[in-house]
Structures are given as C-alpha cells and as structure tokens.
Motif scaffolding. Structure first.
Motif, PDB file in Angstrom:
ATOM      1  N   ARG A  41     -12.871  19.069  67.724  1.00  0.00           N
ATOM      2  CA  ARG A  41     -13.694  20.222  67.403  1.00  0.00           C
ATOM      3  C   ARG A  41     -13.413  21.339  68.394  1.00  0.00           C
ATOM      4  O   ARG A  41     -13.031  21.082  69.525  1.00  0.00           O
ATOM      5  N   ALA A  83     -17.682  19.446  64.777  1.00  0.00           N
ATOM      6  CA  ALA A  83     -16.487  19.024  64.054  1.00  0.00           C
ATOM      7  C   ALA A  83     -16.626  19.440  62.596  1.00  0.00           C
ATOM      8  O   ALA A  83     -17.705  19.811  62.146  1.00  0.00           O
ATOM      9  N   ASP A 136     -22.472  22.541  73.403  1.00  0.00           N
ATOM     10  CA  ASP A 136     -21.367  21.637  73.734  1.00  0.00           C
ATOM     11  C   ASP A 136     -21.760  20.547  74.702  1.00  0.00           C
ATOM     12  O   ASP A 136     -21.428  19.382  74.520  1.00  0.00           O
ATOM     13  N   GLU A 182     -21.475  16.517  74.190  1.00  0.00           N
ATOM     14  CA  GLU A 182     -20.580  15.692  74.996  1.00  0.00           C
ATOM     15  C   GLU A 182     -21.339  14.557  75.664  1.00  0.00           C
ATOM     16  O   GLU A 182     -20.827  13.458  75.801  1.00  0.00           O
ATOM     17  N   GLU A 234     -27.551  14.119  71.679  1.00  0.00           N
ATOM     18  CA  GLU A 234     -28.172  15.087  70.766  1.00  0.00           C
ATOM     19  C   GLU A 234     -27.476  15.127  69.427  1.00  0.00           C
ATOM     20  O   GLU A 234     -26.272  14.942  69.332  1.00  0.00           O
ATOM     21  N   ASP A 235     -28.249  15.477  68.385  1.00  0.00           N
ATOM     22  CA  ASP A 235     -27.628  15.774  67.106  1.00  0.00           C
ATOM     23  C   ASP A 235     -27.152  17.215  67.124  1.00  0.00           C
ATOM     24  O   ASP A 235     -27.904  18.100  67.505  1.00  0.00           O
ATOM     25  N   PRO A 236     -25.928  17.486  66.648  1.00  0.00           N
ATOM     26  CA  PRO A 236     -25.464  18.882  66.656  1.00  0.00           C
ATOM     27  C   PRO A 236     -26.333  19.754  65.762  1.00  0.00           C
ATOM     28  O   PRO A 236     -26.661  19.376  64.641  1.00  0.00           O
ATOM     29  N   VAL A 296     -27.224  17.852  62.096  1.00  0.00           N
ATOM     30  CA  VAL A 296     -26.497  16.722  61.504  1.00  0.00           C
ATOM     31  C   VAL A 296     -26.985  15.429  62.132  1.00  0.00           C
ATOM     32  O   VAL A 296     -27.048  15.328  63.351  1.00  0.00           O
ATOM     33  N   HIS A 297     -27.296  14.447  61.306  1.00  0.00           N
ATOM     34  CA  HIS A 297     -27.716  13.156  61.832  1.00  0.00           C
ATOM     35  C   HIS A 297     -26.515  12.243  62.016  1.00  0.00           C
ATOM     36  O   HIS A 297     -25.438  12.508  61.492  1.00  0.00           O
ATOM     37  N   THR A 298     -26.733  11.121  62.678  1.00  0.00           N
ATOM     38  CA  THR A 298     -25.615  10.246  63.011  1.00  0.00           C
ATOM     39  C   THR A 298     -24.969   9.646  61.780  1.00  0.00           C
ATOM     40  O   THR A 298     -23.804   9.256  61.820  1.00  0.00           O
TER      41      THR A 298
END
Lengths: 574, 165
Positions: A53, A59, A503, A507, A511-513, A564-566
């Motif tokens: 990403r 991503a 970011d 990393e 956290e969820d983006p 976005v969730h996992t």
C-alpha cells in the motif's frame, strides 16, 4: 458398600425407556442443527487485499470472488456490448414493464420506431444533438433511452427536480421528452429563461390538454409521443452506425453532498458492468430469471436506478417502480417512503413482487409493521422470535419454518398483502441503513437482505453484503458506537481503497483502517470536469458522444468515510 | 411396573432429557459476549488481524543495505529503481544463497549481465549505477527479470539516490 453400589445402578424397564428418549433427544440436538447458508470460513475473507500500500492510503481491496489478478467482469454475457444488446433476442417470453405486457422483440420494434420517428420529426442528428429526458419512470423512458443510445444521441437525465432550471441554462438540449402533466411547468420555465430565437422541441408522453396546446409559443414545437412512434413505424427504419461500448450515451446530473451540481457520463460499458454487478449479488442457488418480478424505489434518472431497470430488462423479469421514485410532479407533495409506497409498485399490472430494491426508510417501516403485526399473537411470537434469532445465530434463515407458518407468514400477509409469500430477496441502497434494523429485518422478512452502498457516480452498487451473510455483530457495534450497518466487500467489478488512513496505527496492527472511499472499475463513470459545470453564462457546453478517453489510473473519490474490518467487509462511519 | 423414578439412573436420565428439551424449546437468543476469532468457535466471527500489507517506501542505497537478511529480517533488492521484497526467496537471496550478493543492493547490472559477481554491485555510498553502457539485449534481459520478480515477489518501494530524500 457393594450393596449400595448395586442399589445405585439398579436399572429397570423405565431406565431403558428413558435411555432411548435421552439418546433420541441427544442425537436431535447434535445433528439436527440448522446448516449455515454459507460456510463461515468464507465470511472471514470477503475481500482480496493487495500486499502493498502507498503511504497514507490503505491497500487496494477487491471482491474475493474476483481476486487481484483477474480482470473485472464488464458484461453479464459475452454478447452484450452496447445498451441495446441488453434486450436479448433469444428471450421471447412476455413480461410486464409497469403496465405494459411486452416481449423483447416487440420492445425492440417500439424502440426502432421511436428512434426513427424522433430523428425525422424532431430533426435530431446523430452525435450532434442531445435530448433531455424529463420523464417519471415508465416504459417510455426506457424506449427513449434505448432509441437515443442506438442512434448515438446522448441523453441527459436528472436525479432531482430542482436541477431542471440550472441544467436548462448550462446544457440546453436539442429536444426535451416529458409527460403531459409536467408540460405546463416546463413551458413556464422555458418562457422564464426567455432566450430569444432559441427553438425548443418537446415530445410529450400522453395527451396534452387543449388549453396548454393553445398557450404554446411559436418558438416551441410540441410533438406527441404516439405520433412520433407511429411516424417511425410506417416508414423504413433509419439505421445508424452501431455505437461502441466506450461511447457516452447519457449524462446524469445530481447534486453532491456540498450541493454542487455534478454531471456524470454513462458509457455503454458502465451500464453493462453495472448489470453484471447486480447479477452477481445473487447467489448461484437463487439467480435472477424470467420468473422474477423486480420492484424498485430508485428513479431511472440516477445511475443506480438505471442499472436496476436494465438488469430487469436483461433478465427478462417484470419490472415496476414505486411512487416515491417519481421526480416530476405538479403537486408539492413529497411521498413518504414507507409501506404504502412499496405497495404502490404492486398496483401496476405486474405479477407478485419477488425482488425488492428499497431505500433504508422503506425497510425500516416495513420491518416495524411486520413485527408489530407479529406481536399481536403474543405468546407464539415470543417463541418464534427466539427460535428465529437462534437459527440466525447458526447462520440459517428460511421462510418455510414452523414459526413462519405460525406467526410470520400471517404478519407479512397482513402488511404486504397477497404477494407477501413471493418476496425472496431485498436489496437496500441509496441510503444508510442503521445497524439496529438488520437483525429484525432478517427475522421479519426471513429472506436474504443485502445492504449496498450506492453513489450517483457509479452504475450499480459499489459495496454490497453477501446475500447469505447472517453474521451478527451487535455487541461490537454497541461497544464501538457504530450506528450504521455493514455494507460488505466491494462488488465484483470494483476495486476500492481508502485515503487518509493513519499509517502508524495500521502498522502497529491494532486498528481498522478508516478513510475516504476511492473506487475504480468498469461501472465507475467519469464526472464532467468541474469547471464545465461552473460556467453557467459562457456558452454551450456540448456533450460529445464519442470516444471518451478513459484514464486507466484515475480513482474516483466518493466522499464517504469508511472503515474496513478484518474480514474484508466495509462499514460507513459518520 | 411401578413408576419409580427414585432410582438414580432414572433420575439422571430424566434430568438429562429435561435439560435437552429445555434447550430445544428455549434456545439461547443472546449473541456471544466475545466475538470469536476462529470460525470453529462461532458463526459470527472476525479474524484477529488484518491481512498483512507492506508500506511502499522510498529507499536509498544506504537505507536499503540493512535488508540483507543476515539477521533473519526482510530481504530486499532493487532492479532499475524498483525495490522487491524477496524474503520468500530466502534460499536464493539469503546469506547462504546462490545470489546472496544481491540482498540489500541494487542488482540491476547483475540482472542485465546475468552475473552474480561482486563487481556488478556499486558501493552504497556512491551514486546509483546509471546503466548507460549496457547493450540493448542486456536491457531486455533486465526487463525480463523485472517481469519475473513482479510476478513472484512483492514490489514494495523505489530506489533513489542517497541525497534525494
């Protein structure tokens, strides 16, 4: 001691009897569990995620079914290249569109007649003229759209009535198609605009009243739709060169979240990709077919409504829209989006509805009404609700269970009417569905409820939940204060990424983006450039129906904040 | 036969039956307290972590050099300004691999000339190899290697001069 042990283990006939019952009950509980409609392992990986990403971005996510390497599906069938191919010639069964029972061949004839008629009578020229379609959803809208696209005359449509006067100023059309009831309002607007020497041609669906016809000024030419069709029917049909899939055939005007008026160019490829995306929403076990009847609350002026209508056309299903999708009304009434609205679609001559494309407010009111009716049989409802929730927790829902027969079928019939038993899928779009409605909706409707994210710049859904996904994350939603429901992964022909993500948080891995949604793909249309819209006084902005240079790398910012969730499914956050 | 539920076996069986029937007639309707992280533990589950993604970074020869893999870390190498993450190919590019020289370095010249000698590499504190003296077929060869690497490994960055950052 030996005596007391043998006393403890004394068995008799009753023991054997009870033992058999215990065995049966145990086997029942273990093996008679409902099977989930989709295996939960598939729900853990709904998007395919890119490995790299860019900084500040998430991503790129694609639908897991499409994968990162494959090309997007851009048409529902290999022979469908342009809009008119959506009317399949091999389907010869009749279906009802609004109130007209018609087959594909007859519809194709009407399209050809209207196309020829309008070219002759309105003096339009392929690729040079453009037509503004101001129709409420009706079969004439589709006929006009198909006819104009086959002659490469771009059409313009609106998603809201207040856009009419700005668009008449900035993009004056060569001809306007409207309904007889709306004609006086339109004439008023044209006279108010007062451009001297500008000639208008208006094609009217229905019979305009004599008083209106008498008041028409000399610079306005009025044609009646029936005359245009008849004219085209009796002469030899004009054949135009076949349009290419990348040609723009329509421009849809909408106002975005800032109130700015935006126009977006629809190409044939956008619509075929949108139809393919809607087609892919349905699982293989319950795909769309000619036996379906689709009712939609989304107006055809917008990209999503158009995608739904063309999907119905392609699949050979019957189709009708609800009263709230009517944009051009002479009265100032705003139709409430509730159960009565849903039932208004059934008033057309279509068979009982099987697929409903609703807005969130429709779903909320419908579910409320059904559950209220169900609560009237108090004791049974308590059991029924509990059993339904327990089944859904295992991943299973069906309309054929005992509890449906006892409680919910009756409740649905009292709310929706005779046709309640035929509804087999509900798709929610053009709005934000609250999370707390999802579980009650699953119980009340007992059929797949798909939540989709739509946007006026994308033909078809952008993100949509899996039809058979029954996962329940209410605990997570309460603790994290999410008020809106999951919208699922990107659809089969969309790739999405989020801009403005943190970011360092990603990393670290906890956290969820979260960021702004940007999409790319075949159904994403190109917006008219911003500065074209701002110039209202300077000149005539021509919309060319030619090759639109598609910038392969351009991402469209939809302006929606998404997390976005996992498992790869997305959620709109405030 | 007298109904004698008093015997312990019968009581136990009866209790078991009552318990099972109770579970069938009154199934639990509340969602689990914790969201399971395995699909075996529940239908409404979420994986614990997101899919790992690599951040696209800009490297200089000096910052690329530590990724030689001698310390079991990531192994990166660069071809024609594109940095590839070749950790998956530790056998080839790791410290004891056949092409171990390339780890953490700009391998463009070596890829073009099909050679793994140390003289193909430029020292990290010098400017990047401009590759101007390469023949067209060597450039073709290098592009073929870039293609191979793009398919097999992850592109995770670009390589710029030491003072460009």
């Amino acid at each position: 001691m030996a005596l007391s042990v043998s006393n403890l283990l004394v068995t008799d006939d009753l023991t054997i009897f009870l033992g058999l019952i215990a065995g049966t009950v145990f086997l029942l509980r273990t093996f008679y569990r409902p099977q989930p409609l989709v295996h939960p392992i598939l729900l853990g990986r709904q998007s395919e995620v890119a490995r790299v990403r860019n900084p500040g971005e998430s991503a790129v996510y694609r639908n897991y079914g499409t994968g990162l390497m494959n090309r997007f599906p851009i048409r529902p069938h290999k022979d469908v290249q342009v809009l008119s191919d959506l009317l399949r010639p091999d389907q010869d069964s009749q279906r009802t569109l609004w109130n007209t029972k018609i087959s594909n061949a007859a519809l194709q004839d009407r399209v050809a007649s209207f196309g020829t008629g309008i070219l002759r009578l309105a003096g339009l020229r392929s690729q040079e003229s453009n037509v503004l379609i101001l129709l409420n959803d009706c079969i004439e809208f589709l006929i006009a759209d198909l006819a104009l696209s086959s002659h490469s005359i771009p059409s313009m449509t609106l998603t809201a009535p207040h856009l009419l006067s700005p668009i008449l100023d900035t993009h004056p059309p060569s001809a306007i198609i409207t309904q007889a009831e709306f004609l006086p309002t339109l004439l008023e607007l044209i006279y108010d605009a007062g451009e001297e020497g500008k000639h208008h041609t208006i094609i009217v669906v229905g019979e305009p009243s004599h008083s209106v016809m008498a008041s028409v000024a000399s610079k306005v030419k009025i044609l009646v739709w029936a005359d245009v069709e008849r004219e085209g029917f009796k002469v030899e049909k004009i054949m135009s060169p076949l349009p290419k899939p990348a040609d723009v055939f329509s421009v849809s005007f909408f106002s975005d979240s800032n109130g700015q008026i935006q126009g977006t160019q629809l190409t044939h490829a956008n619509v075929t990709a949108g139809v393919a995306a809607i087609h892919a929403l349905f699982p293989v076990s319950s795909m769309l077919s000619t036996l379906d009847t689709i009712i939609s609350s989304h107006s055809l002026g917008g990209t999503y409504g158009r995608a739904v209508a063309y999907t119905a056309l392609f699949e050979g299903a019957s189709f009708a829209t609800m009263t709230s999708s009517k944009l051009f009304r002479i009265d100032e009434v705003t139709v409430k989006q509730d159960v009565a609205d849903i039932l208004s679609a059934q008033l057309h001559a279509i068979p009982s509805a099987t697929i409903l494309f609703l807005k969130p407010s429709h779903l909320e009111t419908l579910v409320d009404a059904i559950l209220r009716e169900a609560k009237k049989s108090f004791l049974l409802n308590a059991f029924a609700w509990r059993h339904k929730i327990a089944d859904i927790a295992e991943g299973f829902v069906s309309k054929d269970t005992l509890w449906d027969r006892l409680v919910y079928d009756g409740a649905r019939a009292r709310v929706i009417g005779e046709g309640a038993g035929t509804v087999r899928t509900v798709i929610v779009g053009e709005g934000l569905l609250p999370a707390k409605v999802v579980m009650p909706a699953r119980v009340a409707l007992s059929c797949p409820v798909i939540n989709a994210l739509t946007h006026p710049a994308v033909v078809g859904p952008v993100l949509a939940t899996n039809a058979l996904d029954l996962q329940n994350f209410t605990k997570l939603e309460e603790s994290a204060n999410h008020s809106l429901a999951l919208v699922g992964p990107p659809t089969v022909s969309i790739e999405a990424k989020l801009l403005g993500v943190d970011d360092t948080a990603i990393e670290e891995g906890g956290e969820d983006p979260t960021g702004t949604l940007n999409v790319r793909g075949p159904p994403v249309t190109r917006l008219l450039a911003g500065d074209e819209m701002d110039t209202s006084a300077s000149g005539y902005v021509n919309v060319h129906a030619g090759e639109s240079a598609v910038d392969e790398d351009a991402w469209t910012n939809l302006g929606v904040r998404i997390k976005v969730h996992t498992n790869g499914s997305f959620r709109v956050v405030a | 036969m007298a109904i004698n539920i008093g015997s312990p076996c019968n009581t136990a069986l009866l209790l078991f039956i009552l318990y099972s029937v109770q579970k069938i007639v009154f199934p639990s309707a509340s969602p689990p307290k914790e969201i399971p992280h395995e699909f075996r533990n529940g239908y409404s589950w979420l994986p614990k972590y997101h899919q790992p993604t690599v951040l696209f970074k800009t490297y200089t020869p000096k910052t690329l050099e530590p990724f030689h893999g001698n310390d079991n870390g990531r192994i990166l190498l660069a071809i024609d300004g594109t940095v590839f993450d070749v950790t998956a190919g530790r056998n080839f590019y790791g410290p004891n691999g056949m092409y171990g020289n390339f780890a953490g370095r700009d391998a463009s010249r070596g890829m073009a000339k099909q050679s793994f000698d140390a003289e193909m590499l430029t020292p990290v504190d010098q400017p990047l190899d401009k590759l101007t003296d390469l023949q067209p077929d060597e450039i073709e060869n290098m592009k073929g290697w870039i293609e191979h690497f793009s398919n097999k490994y992850i592109i995770c960055g670009k390589l710029v001069e030491n003072d460009a950052v």
